[in-house]
Design a protein around this motif. Structure first.
Motif, PDB file in Angstrom:
ATOM      1  N   HIS A  50       0.844  -1.192   0.000  1.00  0.00           N
ATOM      2  CA  HIS A  50       0.000   0.000   0.000  1.00  0.00           C
ATOM      3  C   HIS A  50       0.881   1.245   0.000  1.00  0.00           C
ATOM      4  O   HIS A  50       2.098   1.152   0.118  1.00  0.00           O
ATOM      5  N   THR A  51       0.247   2.417  -0.161  1.00  0.00           N
ATOM      6  CA  THR A  51       0.965   3.698  -0.149  1.00  0.00           C
ATOM      7  C   THR A  51       0.283   4.656   0.816  1.00  0.00           C
ATOM      8  O   THR A  51      -0.873   4.466   1.190  1.00  0.00           O
ATOM      9  N   GLN A  52       1.051   5.685   1.182  1.00  0.00           N
ATOM     10  CA  GLN A  52       0.525   6.754   2.033  1.00  0.00           C
ATOM     11  C   GLN A  52       1.204   8.041   1.600  1.00  0.00           C
ATOM     12  O   GLN A  52       2.404   8.056   1.332  1.00  0.00           O
ATOM     13  N   VAL A  53       0.446   9.116   1.519  1.00  0.00           N
ATOM     14  CA  VAL A  53       0.996  10.424   1.160  1.00  0.00           C
ATOM     15  C   VAL A  53       0.991  11.293   2.414  1.00  0.00           C
ATOM     16  O   VAL A  53      -0.036  11.432   3.079  1.00  0.00           O
ATOM     17  N   ASN A  54       2.177  11.868   2.741  1.00  0.00           N
ATOM     18  CA  ASN A  54       2.249  12.708   3.937  1.00  0.00           C
ATOM     19  C   ASN A  54       1.780  14.133   3.644  1.00  0.00           C
ATOM     20  O   ASN A  54       1.412  14.462   2.512  1.00  0.00           O
ATOM     21  N   SER A  55       1.807  14.983   4.642  1.00  0.00           N
ATOM     22  CA  SER A  55       1.293  16.347   4.507  1.00  0.00           C
ATOM     23  C   SER A  55       2.107  17.193   3.529  1.00  0.00           C
ATOM     24  O   SER A  55       1.622  18.205   3.031  1.00  0.00           O
ATOM     25  N   TYR A  62       4.771   0.997   0.978  1.00  0.00           N
ATOM     26  CA  TYR A  62       4.912  -0.014   2.023  1.00  0.00           C
ATOM     27  C   TYR A  62       4.993  -1.415   1.433  1.00  0.00           C
ATOM     28  O   TYR A  62       4.327  -1.726   0.438  1.00  0.00           O
ATOM     29  N   ILE A  63       5.808  -2.231   2.084  1.00  0.00           N
ATOM     30  CA  ILE A  63       5.824  -3.674   1.862  1.00  0.00           C
ATOM     31  C   ILE A  63       5.787  -4.283   3.253  1.00  0.00           C
ATOM     32  O   ILE A  63       6.798  -4.304   3.963  1.00  0.00           O
ATOM     33  N   TYR A  64       4.611  -4.695   3.640  1.00  0.00           N
ATOM     34  CA  TYR A  64       4.380  -5.272   4.964  1.00  0.00           C
ATOM     35  C   TYR A  64       4.870  -4.313   6.044  1.00  0.00           C
ATOM     36  O   TYR A  64       4.287  -3.253   6.205  1.00  0.00           O
ATOM     37  N   ASP A  65       5.943  -4.639   6.757  1.00  0.00           N
ATOM     38  CA  ASP A  65       6.406  -3.806   7.873  1.00  0.00           C
ATOM     39  C   ASP A  65       7.519  -2.836   7.489  1.00  0.00           C
ATOM     40  O   ASP A  65       8.100  -2.180   8.336  1.00  0.00           O
ATOM     41  N   PHE A  66       7.825  -2.710   6.207  1.00  0.00           N
ATOM     42  CA  PHE A  66       8.834  -1.759   5.725  1.00  0.00           C
ATOM     43  C   PHE A  66       8.167  -0.681   4.870  1.00  0.00           C
ATOM     44  O   PHE A  66       7.099  -0.893   4.312  1.00  0.00           O
ATOM     45  N   TRP A  67       8.838   0.456   4.777  1.00  0.00           N
ATOM     46  CA  TRP A  67       8.399   1.489   3.840  1.00  0.00           C
ATOM     47  C   TRP A  67       9.627   2.105   3.199  1.00  0.00           C
ATOM     48  O   TRP A  67      10.725   2.039   3.731  1.00  0.00           O
ATOM     49  N   TRP A  68       9.419   2.687   2.019  1.00  0.00           N
ATOM     50  CA  TRP A  68      10.479   3.452   1.374  1.00  0.00           C
ATOM     51  C   TRP A  68       9.884   4.675   0.710  1.00  0.00           C
ATOM     52  O   TRP A  68       8.714   4.727   0.398  1.00  0.00           O
ATOM     53  N   MET A  69      10.746   5.688   0.563  1.00  0.00           N
ATOM     54  CA  MET A  69      10.355   6.942  -0.073  1.00  0.00           C
ATOM     55  C   MET A  69      11.476   7.340  -1.036  1.00  0.00           C
ATOM     56  O   MET A  69      12.653   7.302  -0.663  1.00  0.00           O
ATOM     57  N   SER A  70      11.107   7.685  -2.249  1.00  0.00           N
ATOM     58  CA  SER A  70      12.088   8.110  -3.248  1.00  0.00           C
ATOM     59  C   SER A  70      12.334   9.606  -3.139  1.00  0.00           C
ATOM     60  O   SER A  70      11.421  10.376  -2.859  1.00  0.00           O
ATOM     61  N   PHE A  71      13.572   9.987  -3.402  1.00  0.00           N
ATOM     62  CA  PHE A  71      13.951  11.392  -3.477  1.00  0.00           C
ATOM     63  C   PHE A  71      14.389  11.695  -4.904  1.00  0.00           C
ATOM     64  O   PHE A  71      14.759  10.796  -5.655  1.00  0.00           O
ATOM     65  N   SER A  72      14.386  12.959  -5.280  1.00  0.00           N
ATOM     66  CA  SER A  72      14.694  13.338  -6.656  1.00  0.00           C
ATOM     67  C   SER A  72      16.130  13.015  -7.053  1.00  0.00           C
ATOM     68  O   SER A  72      16.423  12.856  -8.219  1.00  0.00           O
ATOM     69  N   ASP A  73      17.021  12.894  -6.101  1.00  0.00           N
ATOM     70  CA  ASP A  73      18.429  12.642  -6.417  1.00  0.00           C
ATOM     71  C   ASP A  73      18.759  11.147  -6.437  1.00  0.00           C
ATOM     72  O   ASP A  73      19.886  10.750  -6.225  1.00  0.00           O
ATOM     73  N   ASP A  74      17.766  10.315  -6.716  1.00  0.00           N
ATOM     74  CA  ASP A  74      17.913   8.860  -6.803  1.00  0.00           C
ATOM     75  C   ASP A  74      18.292   8.209  -5.478  1.00  0.00           C
ATOM     76  O   ASP A  74      18.800   7.100  -5.464  1.00  0.00           O
ATOM     77  N   GLU A  75      18.042   8.885  -4.398  1.00  0.00           N
ATOM     78  CA  GLU A  75      18.250   8.277  -3.092  1.00  0.00           C
ATOM     79  C   GLU A  75      16.913   7.750  -2.593  1.00  0.00           C
ATOM     80  O   GLU A  75      15.866   8.335  -2.845  1.00  0.00           O
ATOM     81  N   ILE A  76      16.985   6.645  -1.892  1.00  0.00           N
ATOM     82  CA  ILE A  76      15.804   6.002  -1.337  1.00  0.00           C
ATOM     83  C   ILE A  76      15.970   5.943   0.168  1.00  0.00           C
ATOM     84  O   ILE A  76      17.001   5.498   0.675  1.00  0.00           O
ATOM     85  N   LEU A  77      14.956   6.403   0.884  1.00  0.00           N
ATOM     86  CA  LEU A  77      14.934   6.305   2.339  1.00  0.00           C
ATOM     87  C   LEU A  77      14.120   5.059   2.685  1.00  0.00           C
ATOM     88  O   LEU A  77      13.002   4.893   2.204  1.00  0.00           O
TER      89      LEU A  77
END
Length: 81
Positions: A50-55, A62-77
């Motif tokens: 699933h996905t979630q959009v912050n303010s 999300y993948i089960y108990d993990f999440w990731w967020m992409s940044f414009s500089d090709d970095e992933i949190l």
């Protein structure tokens, strides 16, 4: 959706989760990595639970108990709940 399709998607989701677990270990602290690192491990960005959009308009994937967020500089949190 057919049973075969569901099994195939479930395998992709579990593989993606395994990759995130390998990268983060047992820590729940977010880590930042280059997108190429996930590409080399064959992480499939198209599949997530699933996905979630912050303010601020950033999308968490999300993948089960993990999440990731992409940044414009090709970095992933990446973090674990």
């Amino acid at each position: 959706m057919t049973r075969d399709a569901a099994v195939s998607i479930d395998k992709i989701l579990h593989r993606n989760r395994s990759i995130l677990l390998e990268l983060t270990g047992k820590t729940k602290k977010p880590i930042k990595i280059n997108r190429l690192h996930l590409d080399k491990k064959k992480f499939n960005f198209k599949y997530h639970t699933h996905t979630q959009v912050n303010s601020k308009g950033k999308t968490y994937h999300y993948i089960y108990d993990f999440w990731w967020m992409s940044f414009s500089d090709d970095e992933i949190l990446i973090a674990r709940r």
